[in-house]
Scaffold this active site. Sequence first.
Site, PDB file in Angstrom:
ATOM      1  N   HIS A 152      42.614  83.957  10.482  1.00 17.93           N
ATOM      2  CA  HIS A 152      41.656  83.000   9.915  1.00 17.93           C
ATOM      3  C   HIS A 152      41.573  83.070   8.392  1.00 17.93           C
ATOM      4  CE1 HIS A 152      38.814  86.449  10.129  1.00 17.93           C
ATOM      5  NE2 HIS A 152      38.247  85.863   9.097  1.00 17.93           N
TER       6      HIS A 152
ATOM      7  N   LYS B 286      41.181  79.911   4.695  1.00 14.92           N
ATOM      8  CA  LYS B 286      40.231  79.899   3.579  1.00 14.92           C
ATOM      9  C   LYS B 286      40.832  79.152   2.386  1.00 14.92           C
ATOM     10  CE  LYS B 286      37.992  84.248   4.902  1.00 14.92           C
ATOM     11  NZ  LYS B 286      36.643  83.697   5.129  1.00 14.92           N
TER      12      LYS B 286
ATOM     13  N   HIS C 236      45.070  90.548   7.872  1.00  9.80           N
ATOM     14  CA  HIS C 236      44.522  89.829   6.714  1.00  9.80           C
ATOM     15  C   HIS C 236      45.107  90.308   5.388  1.00  9.80           C
ATOM     16  CE1 HIS C 236      41.903  88.359   9.707  1.00  9.80           C
ATOM     17  NE2 HIS C 236      40.988  89.296   9.648  1.00  9.80           N
TER      18      HIS C 236
END
Length: 480
Positions: free
Chosen positions: A173, A177, A235
């Site tokens: 995810h 962004k 991430h």
Amino acid sequence: MTQFTSDRLLLFGATGDLSRRMLLPSLCALDAEGLLGQDVEIIGTARSDFDDQGFRNFAREALEQFLPASRRGSMAQFLNRLTYQPLDANDADSFKALAQKVGTPREGLSIFLSTAPSLFEPTIQGLEKSGLTGEKVRIGLEKPLGVDLASSKVINDAVAHAFPEERIFRIDHYLGKETVQNLLALRFANLMFEPLWNAAHIDHVQITVSETVGLESRVAYYDDSGALRDMVQNHMLQLLALVAMEPPVSYNATSIRNEKVKVLHSLRKVRPEETVTGQYRAGAITGQAVPGYDEELGKDSSTETFVAIKAFIDNWRWQGVPFYMRTGKRLPKRSTEIVVQFRKVPHSIFNGRGAKTVPNRLVIGIQPEENITLSLMTKVPGLDRNGYGLRSTPLAILTPDAFADRQRRIAYERLLLDLIEGDQTLFVRRDEVEAQWEWIDAIRAGWEEHQQEPRTYTAGSWGPSAAIALAERDGVTWHE
């Protein structure tokens, strides 16, 4: 590869926390802006024993709690898109009923799969046997995708048995962004940065992902995972790859992911003295007393809640440039940022005038605020009779100010829309995932070989003192 826009979206884990906080609000916001096709139907499935109306009531409560009223549009219109089918992933007959609920898509079906790793294989088998894996079906996979390279391969093999790579969308995810995507614009749409984006001009790079929270509702998962696997493996390595990648030929999934995977394969094996791990003890966050990790867990544990790493990329562009990464729970503030520290000017003409130059620094803030700040040396106003005054002055792009006319989005809005429309650019390819796991597994093997246990740190601090020393040995100070 057949291109299609789905008119069915099947959400696994539809009554879970991710769905409540992120997925349903994101889909409702897309609907409010007219970005979902009028014929898109959303089918939720989970173990919860809801009917259609029960799921709509669940969704309404989630939207009222997690989506601002200004972004809900006609909530009744969105809720009418929703239907629901209970499912036990270990019961093959459940998938027959699910397939009947999904029906026959006019254009195509997109599946969002958020489930425990142990359920991946039976879920894929159930989808395959019930006819939900055809040519007009694509699947999005939410992490965790395994706990190491071996388990990741098992999951990827199971998915690959039913779906080709061009119909598999692995979700990180962070890639949804805006500021993460802005990295590409910053580097490749501005002439001034790319000529300087190399070892000749950059001293080091820092990547920080700090959290103030502790375990919350993730007790079992987190203790099995730890900070390295929970944050760095996905991430932070994706952020590193975007910072360090070579210019892609064009903005498309293949070109961008080809360049990212080259960076991941170029990561040097980390030595034991280049990592620091920690585990928080009782302390205070924003003035509130919080318990230690062992107290929250209810038992002793050797799981790390903090990790700092000094990494190197062995290629022409980045040879010798350290990439300092740190992440942890119960740190002083919630923040995700990338700091690019440029080198000093080779010769300062102002030394004889008592002026000190400071190297330029680019700070890319990702959360909680999205902004970009470049520090430049400027002259302090004055007559300079007693010396020449210089000061480091920030040149800032504050996204909320610069784009006040644009709506700030949830990261999953972009990812869900791309899943429905079939754009893989912001999703992770299998070779990327496996390169990330290979590097992470080597770090964990080094910890075990050298019996490296987490050092304690007080909640509300920036981690163990050894993490500060990891950077300061090189004359580097963490940006805080």
